[in-house]
Design a protein around this motif. Structure first.
Motif, PDB file in Angstrom:
ATOM      1  N   VAL A 139     -26.254  31.480   5.442  1.00  0.00           N
ATOM      2  CA  VAL A 139     -26.007  30.596   6.577  1.00  0.00           C
ATOM      3  C   VAL A 139     -26.544  29.224   6.205  1.00  0.00           C
ATOM      4  N   ILE A 158     -22.926  35.726   1.101  1.00  0.00           N
ATOM      5  CA  ILE A 158     -23.054  35.045   2.384  1.00  0.00           C
ATOM      6  C   ILE A 158     -24.456  34.438   2.533  1.00  0.00           C
ATOM      7  N   LEU A 199     -20.976  29.190   5.593  1.00  0.00           N
ATOM      8  CA  LEU A 199     -21.426  30.536   5.232  1.00  0.00           C
ATOM      9  C   LEU A 199     -21.684  30.759   3.746  1.00  0.00           C
ATOM     10  N   SER A 200     -21.846  29.718   2.952  1.00  0.00           N
ATOM     11  CA  SER A 200     -22.243  29.931   1.557  1.00  0.00           C
ATOM     12  C   SER A 200     -22.783  28.640   0.970  1.00  0.00           C
ATOM     13  N   VAL A 224     -16.116  38.343   4.582  1.00  0.00           N
ATOM     14  CA  VAL A 224     -16.370  37.820   5.926  1.00  0.00           C
ATOM     15  C   VAL A 224     -15.630  36.497   6.040  1.00  0.00           C
ATOM     16  N   GLU A 225     -14.680  36.423   6.943  1.00  0.00           N
ATOM     17  CA  GLU A 225     -13.931  35.188   7.083  1.00  0.00           C
ATOM     18  C   GLU A 225     -13.386  35.056   8.492  1.00  0.00           C
ATOM     19  N   ASP A 236     -18.314  34.596  -2.841  1.00  0.00           N
ATOM     20  CA  ASP A 236     -19.711  34.177  -2.928  1.00  0.00           C
ATOM     21  C   ASP A 236     -20.570  34.952  -1.924  1.00  0.00           C
ATOM     22  N   PRO A 282     -28.677  35.630   5.488  1.00  0.00           N
ATOM     23  CA  PRO A 282     -28.040  35.976   6.776  1.00  0.00           C
ATOM     24  C   PRO A 282     -28.954  36.751   7.706  1.00  0.00           C
ATOM     25  N   PRO A 309     -21.788  41.463   1.885  1.00  0.00           N
ATOM     26  CA  PRO A 309     -20.948  40.469   2.569  1.00  0.00           C
ATOM     27  C   PRO A 309     -20.713  39.252   1.679  1.00  0.00           C
ATOM     28  N   VAL A 310     -19.459  38.892   1.511  1.00  0.00           N
ATOM     29  CA  VAL A 310     -19.087  37.751   0.669  1.00  0.00           C
ATOM     30  C   VAL A 310     -18.053  36.902   1.393  1.00  0.00           C
ATOM     31  N   THR A 311     -17.910  35.678   0.940  1.00  0.00           N
ATOM     32  CA  THR A 311     -16.872  34.796   1.468  1.00  0.00           C
ATOM     33  C   THR A 311     -15.531  35.156   0.842  1.00  0.00           C
TER      34      THR A 311
END
Length: 443
Positions: A234, A232, A316-317, A288-289, A230, A345, A224-226
Protein backbone atom coordinates in the motif's frame (compact mmCIF):
# COMPACT_ATOMS: atom_id res chain seq x y z
CA UNK A 1 -8.20 -46.28 35.10
CA UNK A 2 -6.44 -43.00 36.04
CA UNK A 3 -8.42 -40.33 37.88
CA UNK A 4 -9.37 -37.05 36.18
CA UNK A 5 -6.58 -35.14 37.94
CA UNK A 6 -3.94 -37.87 37.73
CA UNK A 7 -1.01 -37.56 35.30
CA UNK A 8 -2.02 -38.94 31.91
CA UNK A 9 -0.51 -42.41 31.37
CA UNK A 10 0.55 -41.42 27.84
CA UNK A 11 3.39 -39.38 29.34
CA UNK A 12 2.38 -36.00 27.96
CA UNK A 13 2.79 -34.38 31.39
CA UNK A 14 -0.83 -33.18 31.39
CA UNK A 15 -3.65 -34.22 33.65
CA UNK A 16 -5.67 -37.13 32.32
CA UNK A 17 -8.79 -34.94 31.99
CA UNK A 18 -6.88 -32.52 29.72
CA UNK A 19 -5.28 -35.21 27.59
CA UNK A 20 -6.46 -38.67 26.55
CA UNK A 21 -9.30 -38.57 29.06
CA UNK A 22 -10.68 -35.28 27.74
CA UNK A 23 -13.95 -37.05 26.89
CA UNK A 24 -14.36 -38.28 30.50
CA UNK A 25 -17.36 -36.42 31.85
CA UNK A 26 -20.89 -37.29 33.01
CA UNK A 27 -22.47 -39.20 30.14
CA UNK A 28 -25.01 -37.38 28.03
CA UNK A 29 -28.10 -38.99 26.64
CA UNK A 30 -28.03 -40.72 23.29
CA UNK A 31 -25.23 -40.97 20.81
CA UNK A 32 -22.80 -38.53 22.41
CA UNK A 33 -23.07 -40.28 25.75
CA UNK A 34 -22.39 -43.65 24.13
CA UNK A 35 -19.36 -42.25 22.34
CA UNK A 36 -17.87 -40.77 25.49
CA UNK A 37 -18.43 -44.02 27.34
CA UNK A 38 -16.79 -45.92 24.49
CA UNK A 39 -13.72 -43.66 24.37
CA UNK A 40 -13.25 -43.74 28.13
CA UNK A 41 -13.75 -47.48 28.55
CA UNK A 42 -11.66 -48.63 25.58
CA UNK A 43 -8.81 -46.19 26.22
CA UNK A 44 -8.55 -47.23 29.85
CA UNK A 45 -8.82 -50.93 29.01
CA UNK A 46 -6.16 -50.71 26.29
CA UNK A 47 -3.72 -48.91 28.59
CA UNK A 48 -4.27 -51.54 31.26
CA UNK A 49 -3.95 -54.51 28.89
CA UNK A 50 -1.15 -53.05 26.77
CA UNK A 51 0.97 -50.84 29.06
CA UNK A 52 2.89 -48.12 27.28
CA UNK A 53 0.96 -48.38 24.00
CA UNK A 54 -0.90 -45.11 24.57
CA UNK A 55 2.35 -43.25 25.22
CA UNK A 56 3.99 -44.87 22.18
CA UNK A 57 1.02 -43.89 20.02
CA UNK A 58 1.18 -40.27 21.18
CA UNK A 59 4.92 -40.08 20.48
CA UNK A 60 4.32 -41.64 17.07
CA UNK A 61 1.57 -39.11 16.37
CA UNK A 62 3.73 -36.15 17.38
CA UNK A 63 6.91 -37.24 15.60
CA UNK A 64 9.77 -34.89 16.50
CA UNK A 65 7.51 -32.55 18.48
CA UNK A 66 6.78 -32.81 22.20
CA UNK A 67 3.91 -30.34 22.44
CA UNK A 68 0.32 -31.08 21.49
CA UNK A 69 -2.65 -28.75 21.06
CA UNK A 70 -6.12 -29.52 22.40
CA UNK A 71 -7.42 -30.11 18.89
CA UNK A 72 -4.58 -32.53 18.22
CA UNK A 73 -5.39 -34.36 21.45
CA UNK A 74 -8.82 -35.18 20.06
CA UNK A 75 -7.30 -36.37 16.80
CA UNK A 76 -4.64 -38.45 18.53
CA UNK A 77 -7.22 -40.15 20.75
CA UNK A 78 -9.48 -41.01 17.79
CA UNK A 79 -6.54 -42.28 15.75
CA UNK A 80 -5.33 -44.43 18.66
CA UNK A 81 -8.74 -46.08 19.01
CA UNK A 82 -9.67 -46.50 15.36
CA UNK A 83 -6.48 -46.80 13.35
CA UNK A 84 -3.31 -47.62 15.28
CA UNK A 85 -2.67 -51.31 15.69
CA UNK A 86 -1.60 -52.66 19.06
CA UNK A 87 1.21 -55.14 19.60
CA UNK A 88 0.04 -58.41 18.07
CA UNK A 89 -2.33 -56.70 15.61
CA UNK A 90 -5.72 -55.08 15.76
CA UNK A 91 -6.75 -51.61 16.88
CA UNK A 92 -7.98 -50.96 20.44
CA UNK A 93 -11.58 -50.95 19.20
CA UNK A 94 -11.10 -54.22 17.32
CA UNK A 95 -9.40 -55.90 20.27
CA UNK A 96 -12.02 -54.68 22.74
CA UNK A 97 -14.83 -55.86 20.46
CA UNK A 98 -13.49 -59.39 20.76
CA UNK A 99 -12.14 -59.44 24.31
CA UNK A 100 -13.42 -56.44 26.29
CA UNK A 101 -15.11 -57.05 29.65
CA UNK A 102 -18.31 -55.01 29.12
CA UNK A 103 -20.77 -56.61 26.65
CA UNK A 104 -22.51 -53.32 25.86
CA UNK A 105 -19.20 -51.56 25.17
CA UNK A 106 -18.07 -54.57 23.12
CA UNK A 107 -21.10 -54.05 20.90
CA UNK A 108 -20.34 -50.35 20.55
CA UNK A 109 -16.69 -51.08 19.80
CA UNK A 110 -17.65 -53.56 17.08
CA UNK A 111 -19.93 -51.01 15.40
CA UNK A 112 -17.21 -48.34 15.44
CA UNK A 113 -14.17 -50.44 14.62
CA UNK A 114 -14.75 -50.19 10.85
CA UNK A 115 -14.66 -46.37 10.90
CA UNK A 116 -11.14 -45.79 9.60
CA UNK A 117 -9.52 -42.44 8.94
CA UNK A 118 -10.17 -41.65 5.28
CA UNK A 119 -10.33 -38.77 2.85
CA UNK A 120 -13.74 -38.06 1.32
CA UNK A 121 -14.79 -35.70 -1.45
CA UNK A 122 -17.98 -33.71 -0.94
CA UNK A 123 -20.18 -34.27 -4.00
CA UNK A 124 -23.04 -32.14 -2.70
CA UNK A 125 -23.90 -30.31 0.50
CA UNK A 126 -27.25 -29.35 2.03
CA UNK A 127 -26.24 -26.91 4.79
CA UNK A 128 -27.55 -27.85 8.19
CA UNK A 129 -28.78 -31.24 7.01
CA UNK A 130 -26.56 -33.69 5.14
CA UNK A 131 -23.72 -34.32 2.74
CA UNK A 132 -23.25 -36.56 -0.26
CA UNK A 133 -19.66 -37.83 -0.19
CA UNK A 134 -17.51 -40.35 -2.00
CA UNK A 135 -14.05 -41.78 -1.24
CA UNK A 136 -11.39 -39.34 -2.41
CA UNK A 137 -9.85 -42.00 -4.62
CA UNK A 138 -13.29 -42.75 -6.10
CA UNK A 139 -16.01 -45.19 -5.15
CA UNK A 140 -19.59 -45.50 -3.97
CA UNK A 141 -21.31 -42.28 -2.94
CA UNK A 142 -22.77 -42.12 0.58
CA UNK A 143 -25.32 -39.77 2.11
CA UNK A 144 -24.10 -38.55 5.50
CA UNK A 145 -26.35 -36.94 8.08
CA UNK A 146 -24.35 -33.94 9.27
CA UNK A 147 -26.05 -30.78 10.58
CA UNK A 148 -22.70 -29.20 11.51
CA UNK A 149 -20.09 -30.21 8.93
CA UNK A 150 -22.54 -29.50 6.11
CA UNK A 151 -22.55 -25.84 7.14
CA UNK A 152 -18.78 -25.53 6.74
CA UNK A 153 -18.11 -27.28 3.44
CA UNK A 154 -19.33 -26.98 -0.13
CA UNK A 155 -19.30 -29.09 -3.24
CA UNK A 156 -15.85 -30.52 -4.12
CA UNK A 157 -14.33 -29.70 -0.73
CA UNK A 158 -12.44 -32.59 0.88
CA UNK A 159 -13.05 -34.05 4.34
CA UNK A 160 -10.77 -36.18 6.52
CA UNK A 161 -12.58 -38.18 9.17
CA UNK A 162 -13.97 -41.45 10.50
CA UNK A 163 -17.20 -42.37 8.74
CA UNK A 164 -19.19 -44.92 10.75
CA UNK A 165 -20.22 -47.67 8.28
CA UNK A 166 -23.53 -48.74 9.79
CA UNK A 167 -25.01 -45.26 10.29
CA UNK A 168 -23.28 -43.07 7.68
CA UNK A 169 -22.20 -40.51 10.28
CA UNK A 170 -18.83 -38.89 10.81
CA UNK A 171 -17.62 -39.93 14.22
CA UNK A 172 -15.44 -37.57 16.23
CA UNK A 173 -13.22 -34.81 14.88
CA UNK A 174 -13.26 -33.91 11.18
CA UNK A 175 -10.74 -31.87 9.17
CA UNK A 176 -11.92 -30.18 5.97
CA UNK A 177 -9.93 -28.79 3.04
CA UNK A 178 -11.11 -26.31 0.42
CA UNK A 179 -11.40 -27.56 -3.14
CA UNK A 180 -8.99 -24.82 -4.20
CA UNK A 181 -6.33 -26.36 -1.92
CA UNK A 182 -6.49 -29.77 -3.57
CA UNK A 183 -3.25 -29.45 -5.54
CA UNK A 184 -1.30 -28.61 -2.39
CA UNK A 185 -3.01 -31.47 -0.55
CA UNK A 186 -2.06 -33.90 -3.32
CA UNK A 187 1.54 -32.68 -3.09
CA UNK A 188 1.52 -33.44 0.64
CA UNK A 189 0.06 -36.91 0.04
CA UNK A 190 2.80 -37.62 -2.51
CA UNK A 191 5.48 -36.49 -0.04
CA UNK A 192 4.01 -38.66 2.73
CA UNK A 193 3.78 -41.67 0.41
CA UNK A 194 7.47 -41.29 -0.48
CA UNK A 195 8.49 -40.87 3.17
CA UNK A 196 6.46 -43.91 4.29
CA UNK A 197 7.46 -46.07 1.32
CA UNK A 198 3.85 -46.40 0.16
CA UNK A 199 2.18 -46.26 -3.22
CA UNK A 200 0.76 -42.78 -3.91
CA UNK A 201 -2.66 -44.32 -4.52
CA UNK A 202 -2.74 -45.99 -1.07
CA UNK A 203 -4.58 -42.99 0.34
CA UNK A 204 -6.27 -44.79 3.25
CA UNK A 205 -2.97 -46.25 4.44
CA UNK A 206 -1.29 -42.85 4.13
CA UNK A 207 -4.06 -41.26 6.21
CA UNK A 208 -3.83 -43.99 8.83
CA UNK A 209 -0.08 -43.64 9.21
CA UNK A 210 0.27 -39.86 8.98
CA UNK A 211 -2.77 -38.36 10.73
CA UNK A 212 -0.89 -35.49 12.38
CA UNK A 213 0.56 -34.26 9.08
CA UNK A 214 -2.82 -34.31 7.39
CA UNK A 215 -4.51 -32.67 10.35
CA UNK A 216 -1.97 -29.83 10.47
CA UNK A 217 -1.88 -29.33 6.69
CA UNK A 218 -1.66 -25.70 5.63
CA UNK A 219 -2.12 -24.81 1.95
CA UNK A 220 0.47 -22.78 0.16
CA UNK A 221 -0.35 -19.19 1.13
CA UNK A 222 -1.77 -16.95 -1.55
CA UNK A 223 0.68 -14.34 -2.80
CA UNK A 224 -1.24 -11.15 -3.63
CA UNK A 225 0.26 -9.45 -6.68
CA UNK A 226 -0.67 -6.67 -9.07
CA UNK A 227 -1.71 -7.31 -12.66
CA UNK A 228 1.92 -6.91 -13.71
CA UNK A 229 3.03 -9.45 -11.09
CA UNK A 230 4.53 -7.22 -8.38
CA UNK A 231 4.02 -7.89 -4.65
CA UNK A 232 1.20 -5.89 -3.15
CA UNK A 233 2.20 -2.91 -1.02
CA UNK A 234 0.00 0.00 0.00
CA UNK A 235 1.79 3.11 -1.29
CA UNK A 236 1.19 6.83 -1.30
CA UNK A 237 2.86 10.09 -2.30
CA UNK A 238 2.14 13.80 -1.84
CA UNK A 239 3.09 16.83 -3.91
CA UNK A 240 2.77 20.56 -3.38
CA UNK A 241 0.97 21.91 -6.47
CA UNK A 242 -1.04 24.84 -7.74
CA UNK A 243 -4.57 23.47 -7.46
CA UNK A 244 -6.07 24.98 -10.61
CA UNK A 245 -3.06 23.99 -12.73
CA UNK A 246 -3.05 20.44 -11.39
CA UNK A 247 -6.82 20.02 -11.81
CA UNK A 248 -6.70 21.22 -15.40
CA UNK A 249 -3.80 18.93 -16.32
CA UNK A 250 -5.42 15.87 -14.76
CA UNK A 251 -8.75 16.57 -16.48
CA UNK A 252 -7.03 16.82 -19.86
CA UNK A 253 -5.05 13.60 -19.35
CA UNK A 254 -6.59 10.59 -21.16
CA UNK A 255 -5.23 8.23 -18.49
CA UNK A 256 -7.11 10.02 -15.71
CA UNK A 257 -10.85 9.80 -15.19
CA UNK A 258 -12.42 12.73 -13.38
CA UNK A 259 -14.49 11.29 -10.54
CA UNK A 260 -15.55 14.74 -9.34
CA UNK A 261 -14.65 16.55 -6.16
CA UNK A 262 -10.95 16.63 -6.97
CA UNK A 263 -10.60 12.84 -7.30
CA UNK A 264 -9.15 11.13 -10.40
CA UNK A 265 -8.82 7.42 -11.29
CA UNK A 266 -5.54 6.61 -13.05
CA UNK A 267 -5.99 3.79 -15.58
CA UNK A 268 -3.80 1.72 -17.91
CA UNK A 269 -4.25 -0.84 -20.68
CA UNK A 270 -4.56 -4.22 -19.01
CA UNK A 271 -2.84 -6.26 -21.71
CA UNK A 272 0.28 -4.08 -21.46
CA UNK A 273 0.40 -4.84 -17.73
CA UNK A 274 -0.20 -8.58 -18.22
CA UNK A 275 2.72 -8.63 -20.67
CA UNK A 276 4.99 -7.50 -17.82
CA UNK A 277 4.22 -10.54 -15.67
CA UNK A 278 7.18 -12.80 -14.88
CA UNK A 279 7.22 -16.12 -16.70
CA UNK A 280 6.04 -18.11 -14.91
CA UNK A 281 4.11 -16.32 -12.21
CA UNK A 282 4.82 -17.76 -8.73
CA UNK A 283 2.55 -20.60 -7.69
CA UNK A 284 -0.06 -19.20 -5.34
CA UNK A 285 -0.07 -15.82 -7.07
CA UNK A 286 -3.44 -14.09 -6.64
CA UNK A 287 -3.91 -11.05 -8.85
CA UNK A 288 -5.49 -8.09 -7.07
CA UNK A 289 -6.90 -5.52 -9.44
CA UNK A 290 -9.76 -3.12 -9.98
CA UNK A 291 -11.15 -2.11 -13.34
CA UNK A 292 -13.41 0.60 -14.67
CA UNK A 293 -16.59 -1.25 -15.57
CA UNK A 294 -17.58 0.93 -18.50
CA UNK A 295 -14.08 0.86 -20.04
CA UNK A 296 -13.27 -2.82 -20.73
CA UNK A 297 -9.64 -3.89 -20.86
CA UNK A 298 -8.39 -1.33 -18.35
CA UNK A 299 -6.91 -1.60 -14.87
CA UNK A 300 -6.82 1.06 -12.19
CA UNK A 301 -3.24 2.00 -11.29
CA UNK A 302 -4.33 4.12 -8.36
CA UNK A 303 -6.14 7.27 -7.34
CA UNK A 304 -5.09 10.93 -7.39
CA UNK A 305 -6.87 13.41 -5.15
CA UNK A 306 -6.55 17.17 -4.83
CA UNK A 307 -7.13 19.01 -1.57
CA UNK A 308 -6.20 22.69 -1.51
CA UNK A 309 -2.70 22.78 -3.02
CA UNK A 310 -1.78 19.21 -2.13
CA UNK A 311 -1.98 16.35 -4.62
CA UNK A 312 -2.04 12.83 -3.18
CA UNK A 313 -1.57 9.45 -4.89
CA UNK A 314 -2.57 6.04 -3.48
CA UNK A 315 -1.76 2.73 -5.15
CA UNK A 316 -0.84 -0.91 -4.61
CA UNK A 317 2.84 -1.47 -5.44
CA UNK A 318 6.22 0.18 -5.18
CA UNK A 319 6.63 0.05 -8.97
CA UNK A 320 3.33 1.88 -9.41
CA UNK A 321 4.51 4.44 -6.88
CA UNK A 322 7.63 5.01 -9.01
CA UNK A 323 5.43 5.28 -12.11
CA UNK A 324 3.22 7.84 -10.35
CA UNK A 325 6.20 9.97 -9.35
CA UNK A 326 7.51 9.93 -12.94
CA UNK A 327 4.00 10.58 -14.29
CA UNK A 328 3.47 13.68 -12.15
CA UNK A 329 7.01 14.95 -12.89
CA UNK A 330 6.11 14.90 -16.59
CA UNK A 331 2.51 16.11 -16.26
CA UNK A 332 3.23 18.82 -13.67
CA UNK A 333 6.87 19.89 -13.92
CA UNK A 334 6.44 22.50 -11.18
CA UNK A 335 5.02 20.01 -8.65
CA UNK A 336 7.19 19.51 -5.54
CA UNK A 337 7.30 16.00 -4.09
CA UNK A 338 6.69 16.25 -0.35
CA UNK A 339 6.94 12.59 0.67
CA UNK A 340 6.22 9.02 -0.36
CA UNK A 341 5.75 5.82 1.59
CA UNK A 342 5.04 2.10 1.22
CA UNK A 343 3.46 -0.19 3.82
CA UNK A 344 3.04 -3.97 3.90
CA UNK A 345 -0.62 -4.74 3.20
CA UNK A 346 -1.14 -6.31 6.64
CA UNK A 347 -0.14 -3.09 8.39
CA UNK A 348 -2.17 -0.89 6.06
CA UNK A 349 -5.27 -3.07 6.41
CA UNK A 350 -4.92 -3.08 10.20
CA UNK A 351 -4.86 0.71 10.13
CA UNK A 352 -7.86 0.78 7.79
CA UNK A 353 -9.96 -1.27 10.25
CA UNK A 354 -9.79 1.60 12.72
CA UNK A 355 -11.30 4.00 10.22
CA UNK A 356 -14.94 4.57 9.36
CA UNK A 357 -16.22 1.63 7.29
CA UNK A 358 -16.90 2.27 3.63
CA UNK A 359 -20.46 2.59 2.47
CA UNK A 360 -21.99 -0.33 0.58
CA UNK A 361 -21.71 0.30 -3.17
CA UNK A 362 -24.82 0.46 -5.31
CA UNK A 363 -25.46 -2.70 -7.37
CA UNK A 364 -24.36 -2.53 -11.00
CA UNK A 365 -26.98 -2.14 -13.73
CA UNK A 366 -27.71 -5.58 -15.26
CA UNK A 367 -26.06 -4.78 -18.60
CA UNK A 368 -22.83 -3.63 -16.94
CA UNK A 369 -22.82 -6.63 -14.58
CA UNK A 370 -23.22 -8.98 -17.57
CA UNK A 371 -20.40 -7.25 -19.45
CA UNK A 372 -18.10 -7.45 -16.43
CA UNK A 373 -18.87 -11.14 -15.97
CA UNK A 374 -18.16 -11.84 -19.63
CA UNK A 375 -14.80 -10.07 -19.38
CA UNK A 376 -13.86 -11.92 -16.17
CA UNK A 377 -14.74 -15.24 -17.81
CA UNK A 378 -12.59 -14.45 -20.84
CA UNK A 379 -9.69 -13.47 -18.60
CA UNK A 380 -9.92 -16.74 -16.69
CA UNK A 381 -9.91 -18.74 -19.92
CA UNK A 382 -7.13 -16.85 -21.68
CA UNK A 383 -4.53 -15.92 -19.08
CA UNK A 384 -1.62 -18.07 -17.82
CA UNK A 385 -2.04 -20.14 -14.65
CA UNK A 386 0.97 -21.33 -12.59
CA UNK A 387 -0.72 -24.68 -11.86
CA UNK A 388 -0.86 -25.26 -15.65
CA UNK A 389 2.86 -24.49 -16.02
CA UNK A 390 2.15 -21.04 -17.38
CA UNK A 391 -0.48 -22.08 -19.94
CA UNK A 392 -3.94 -20.59 -19.99
CA UNK A 393 -6.88 -22.94 -19.29
CA UNK A 394 -7.84 -22.64 -22.96
CA UNK A 395 -4.33 -23.65 -24.10
CA UNK A 396 -4.11 -26.45 -21.55
CA UNK A 397 -7.46 -27.92 -22.62
CA UNK A 398 -6.47 -27.88 -26.28
CA UNK A 399 -3.22 -29.73 -25.50
CA UNK A 400 -5.10 -32.53 -23.70
CA UNK A 401 -2.22 -32.97 -21.23
CA UNK A 402 -3.54 -31.14 -18.17
CA UNK A 403 -6.90 -32.74 -17.41
CA UNK A 404 -6.30 -33.40 -13.67
CA UNK A 405 -5.13 -29.83 -13.10
CA UNK A 406 -8.01 -28.36 -15.10
CA UNK A 407 -10.56 -30.44 -13.23
CA UNK A 408 -9.03 -29.31 -9.95
CA UNK A 409 -9.33 -25.66 -11.03
CA UNK A 410 -12.96 -26.18 -12.04
CA UNK A 411 -13.76 -27.83 -8.72
CA UNK A 412 -12.22 -24.83 -6.96
CA UNK A 413 -14.42 -22.47 -8.97
CA UNK A 414 -17.60 -24.43 -8.29
CA UNK A 415 -16.83 -24.73 -4.57
CA UNK A 416 -16.14 -21.00 -4.28
CA UNK A 417 -19.35 -20.25 -6.18
CA UNK A 418 -21.37 -22.46 -3.81
CA UNK A 419 -20.04 -20.48 -0.85
CA UNK A 420 -20.93 -17.18 -2.54
CA UNK A 421 -24.54 -17.97 -3.33
CA UNK A 422 -24.38 -20.23 -6.38
CA UNK A 423 -23.16 -20.33 -9.97
CA UNK A 424 -25.46 -17.55 -11.17
CA UNK A 425 -23.99 -14.96 -8.80
CA UNK A 426 -20.33 -15.91 -9.25
CA UNK A 427 -18.24 -13.37 -11.22
CA UNK A 428 -17.02 -16.08 -13.64
CA UNK A 429 -19.55 -17.89 -15.84
CA UNK A 430 -18.56 -21.42 -14.83
CA UNK A 431 -21.09 -23.10 -17.12
CA UNK A 432 -19.64 -21.20 -20.09
CA UNK A 433 -16.11 -22.23 -19.04
CA UNK A 434 -17.09 -25.90 -18.84
CA UNK A 435 -18.85 -25.72 -22.20
CA UNK A 436 -15.86 -24.13 -23.94
CA UNK A 437 -13.19 -26.37 -22.42
CA UNK A 438 -15.28 -29.52 -22.86
CA UNK A 439 -14.17 -30.67 -19.41
CA UNK A 440 -16.27 -31.26 -16.33
CA UNK A 441 -15.04 -31.08 -12.69
CA UNK A 442 -14.98 -34.89 -12.47
CA UNK A 443 -14.34 -37.47 -15.22
Amino acid sequence: MPGRNDPCPCGSGKKYKRCCGSARRPPDAGVEGDHRRLVEEVTGWAEGEFPGELRSALLEFLGDRREITEDEETWAAAWFLHDRELAGGGTPLERYASAGPDPQVRELAASHAGAKLRLWRVVESWPGERLLVEPYAGGRQITVQSPNISRDVARWDIVLGHLKPDSAEFWGAVRSYRASDEEDLRDLLAQLAHRLGLDQDALDEIAGRAPAQLFSFEPRPLVPVTTEGDPIAVVSARWRVTRNVAAGALKRCEQCLDDGGGSFTWIADRQRLVAMQPDPMPRGAAVVETSVIHIPGTVTLGEFSLKSNTLRYEGLSERRLAWAIDFIAELLPDASLLDSRAEPPEQAFANARTRKPATTPEPLPPELAAAARKEMTERWLSEPVPALEGLSPRQAASSGAYLPQLRSLLRGLESAAAKMGGLASYPIDIEAVIAELGIRPLP
